[in-house]
Write an enzyme that holds these catalytic residues in place. Structure first.
Site, PDB file in Angstrom:
ATOM      1  N   SER A 492       0.846  -1.193   0.000  1.00 51.07           N
ATOM      2  CA  SER A 492       0.000   0.000   0.000  1.00 51.07           C
ATOM      3  C   SER A 492       0.887   1.250   0.000  1.00 51.07           C
ATOM      4  CB  SER A 492      -0.950  -0.034   1.189  1.00 51.07           C
ATOM      5  OG  SER A 492      -1.987   0.888   1.041  1.00 51.07           O
ATOM      6  N   ASP A 578      -8.705  -5.068  -5.899  1.00 49.74           N
ATOM      7  CA  ASP A 578      -8.311  -3.933  -5.059  1.00 49.74           C
ATOM      8  C   ASP A 578      -8.757  -2.649  -5.741  1.00 49.74           C
ATOM      9  OD1 ASP A 578      -7.167  -2.051  -3.439  1.00 49.74           O
ATOM     10  OD2 ASP A 578      -5.113  -2.752  -3.685  1.00 49.74           O
ATOM     11  N   HIS A 610      -7.266  -5.646  -1.445  1.00 53.49           N
ATOM     12  CA  HIS A 610      -6.043  -4.996  -0.961  1.00 53.49           C
ATOM     13  C   HIS A 610      -5.237  -5.940  -0.079  1.00 53.49           C
ATOM     14  CE1 HIS A 610      -3.789  -1.288  -0.771  1.00 53.49           C
ATOM     15  NE2 HIS A 610      -3.860  -1.194   0.538  1.00 53.49           N
TER      16      HIS A 610
END
Length: 633
Positions: A492, A578, A610
């Site tokens: 991320s 995601d 994610h």
């Protein structure tokens, strides 16, 4: 002089020498403990254990009961009768619940019923997809059913294109009964489409059962209002962030007492994760990150007296307190983890300040595993600040040898890097494969004061990158670190960090691994679903040429602009579902690496978001992670 603390973790009640090192296969056999509550008679803790099944590719769960002081656990079938159901109305006649309700037209067949095989989707605003699912016109709605007729659902949000519980992570904590049972309090962000995607303004709403009317209880506050609960004396309490669009704002405990809202944590330099009232209503216990851990705190409740409000840290140690289960005979029941041990249930005696491990789900597994040593290290940053850095060493670490090292880049970007135990980014597994893990509490982390926490917004590629490099450079000076074998890994924002470092690292690193990372801030702004996040952290849209903060972000801090400097092997993981960091980010990065002739690999999970949640996918992730490191480091 640098302050260094060494610690070796051991489970209570274990003896004998550990033989094995932790592996991905062993990690995916561990039970995952989830507390359900304390039984109505106060004698037992009810909890669930979820265990991965590789064959079935899912988690299988069993429910257990164990005495509050510890003892033998007993598997149970129907646990609901053992727990007080806080979602049953005070008079026992109704049950508070929620369900998905179709509210809006989205599909072609919604508009044109005669074209029932049409698969088209039609949207008039943003929020057309969120986290990992497309908006299909359904919304979570709170309602109630008669206690003996669960199919007779009364929707208290009928026709509203809004959600409660909030998506994607909201649950039963988003609603509650008032103490007299006349009202239902619930959380909702009553905005739709593009307005929804731009805002964090959830409010608390009160629905009156008799009048069938709804009132906004927090209209003045423009940020998050969440987790409504009542004190033993009947005072509404909740968590509140002040600023709209800032999802990582300081989270405070608010009590509405005799018509006045009292902020119990306004003068405390931290942010609250969750809270629970003491049984006598004189204190609020809460969890919060602090100094690279998550701990239990208390704050007194003075009411409208002149008694000072005082926040006090209750627990201290190299572990995380992750949830408060309840209270029993002067003990607080919590869950606890550290970098060597997954979550278990513990009791903490508030007077004696002693711990007792209640559940021992993974004790047998851990008794056979050599534990990693963890060092708490303080590094001076380029601007003269003191930064906490966790350093995790391989089992049986020998300082006379040399080891490769991994710089771990945390996501968020404002999530705590604490004593967590992840089933993917697992430091125990990384260290057990022979790597020293360097995990800095760089700018942006909560637990080091609000100023430190906020310093990362609109400065993604600035001081925080110096923080990373300060951490790895400091540890790499040690004679047991092989400076020629350094890697950087993260997901991320951590993936963004990897992409950015790949363009500026000046030959420090020999390999990179990025998972669902932000590669192109401009295309990220155009495809991510929660636009409020990019507006706040990036400073605004890329087309605002007179917006200095935004223009700095998209020019100076955009990893795509430094690809001409890339020269190091890179592995890229990406979830196809995601929608927070959409798949195009990973595709762009892989394409750039390939076309520049850089050794690179693209590992795509078509059915993951994610995160990586399915057991077989999780094991593939771990194997590819370490295979790449063995190839390149």
């Amino acid at each position: 002089m640098k302050k260094i603390l060494f610690l070796t973790f051991s489970l209570m009640g274990l003896s004998g020498a550990a033989q094995q090192h932790m592996t991905p296969e062993l990690l995916w056999k561990l039970g995952r403990v989830s507390p359900l509550g304390i039984s109505s008679d106060g004698k037992n803790i009810i909890y669930k254990v979820s265990t991965p099944s590789m064959e079935e590719n899912k988690l299988n769960s069993k429910t257990y009961s164990i005495p509050v002081n510890g003892g033998k656990a007993k598997e149970i079938e129907d646990y609901k009768e053992l727990l007080k159901d806080k979602y049953v109305s005070p008079d026992g006649s109704l049950r508070l619940t929620h369900k998905e309700v179709k509210v809006e037209k989205v599909y072609g067949k919604d508009y044109y019923p005669e074209l029932e095989k049409s698969t088209v989707q039609i949207y008039n605003g943003l929020d057309y997809r969120h986290w990992d699912s497309w908006n299909d016109g359904t919304h979570n709605h709170v309602g109630y059913t008669p206690i003996n007729d669960k199919d007779n659902f009364t929707d208290i949000m009928k026709g509203e294109p809004y959600d409660s519980p909030q998506k994607p992570f909201g649950g039963e904590e988003d609603y509650t009964w008032s103490p007299d049972g006349k009202n239902i309090i619930y959380v909702s962000k009553k905005l739709a489409g593009t307005e929804y995607a731009l805002s964090t303004n959830t409010d608390l709403y009160e629905y009156n059962l008799a009048a069938k009317t709804t009132k906004n209880l927090t209209p003045e506050n423009k940020g998050y209002d969440t987790q409504p609960a009542f004190s033993p004396q009947g005072d509404l309490t909740w968590l509140q962030m002040k600023r709209d669009g800032y999802e990582a704002d300081k989270n405070d405990i608010i009590v509405r007492h005799k018509g006045m809202d009292i902020n119990l944590t306004a003068g405390w330099d931290g942010t609250v994760d969750s809270f629970t009232w003491s049984e006598d209503g004189k204190k609020v216990y809460f969890l919060a990150p602090v100094d690279g851990t998550k701990q239990l705190f208390e704050v007194n409740f003075p009411g409208r007296t002149k008694i000072a409000i005082t926040v006090r840290q209750i627990t201290e140690g190299y572990f995380d307190v992750n949830s408060i289960v309840g209270f029993s005979n002067g003990n607080v029941i919590v869950t606890r983890s550290d970098m060597n041990h997954a979550n278990e249930i513990f009791s903490y005696n508030l007077k004696k300040k002693t711990w007792n491990q209640i559940t021992q789900v993974n004790n047998e597994a851990y008794s056979k595993i050599a534990m990693s040593k963890t060092e708490k290290r303080y590094v001076t940053t380029t601007d003269g600040k003191k930064m906490l850095v966790w350093v995790i060493y391989p089992p049986h670490f020998d300082a006379s040898k040399k080891y490769p090292a991994l710089l771990y880049c945390q996501g968020g970007p404002q999530s705590a890097l604490s004593q967590f135990y992840s089933f993917r980014w697992n430091f125990q597994v990384m260290a057990a494969q022979g790597y020293i893990v360097v995990a800095p509490n760089r700018r942006g982390m909560p637990g080091h004061g609000v100023e430190w926490n906020e310093a990362i917004s609109k400065d993604w590629g600035g001081q925080v990158m110096d923080d990373y490099l300060s951490a790895i450079d400091d540890v790499a000076k040690e004679p047991y670190v092989d400076k020629a074998r350094l890697g950087a890994v993260g997901a991320s924002y951590g993936g963004y960090s990897v992409f950015y470092l790949a363009g500026i690292h000046n030959k420090r690193f020999k390999t990179f691994i990025a998972h669902d990372g932000v590669f192109n801030l401009q295309s990220m702004y155009g495809t991510t679903e929660e636009v409020f996040f990019t507006n706040w952290d990036s400073g605004g849209p890329y087309w605002e040429k007179d917006n200095a903060a935004a223009q700095k972000t998209y020019s100076k801090f955009n990893p795509v602009n430094n690809v001409d400097n890339w020269d190091t092997p890179i592995l890229i993981f990406q979830g196809d579902k995601d929608f927070r960091v959409p798949i195009g980010q990973g595709q762009e990065a892989f394409q750039a690496a390939q076309l520049r002739g850089i050794k690179s690999r693209f590992v795509v999970f078509p059915d993951e978001n994610h995160w990586v949640l399915k057991p077989q996918n999780g094991l593939v992730w771990q194997r590819e992670f370490f295979k790449w490191l063995s190839e390149t480091l």
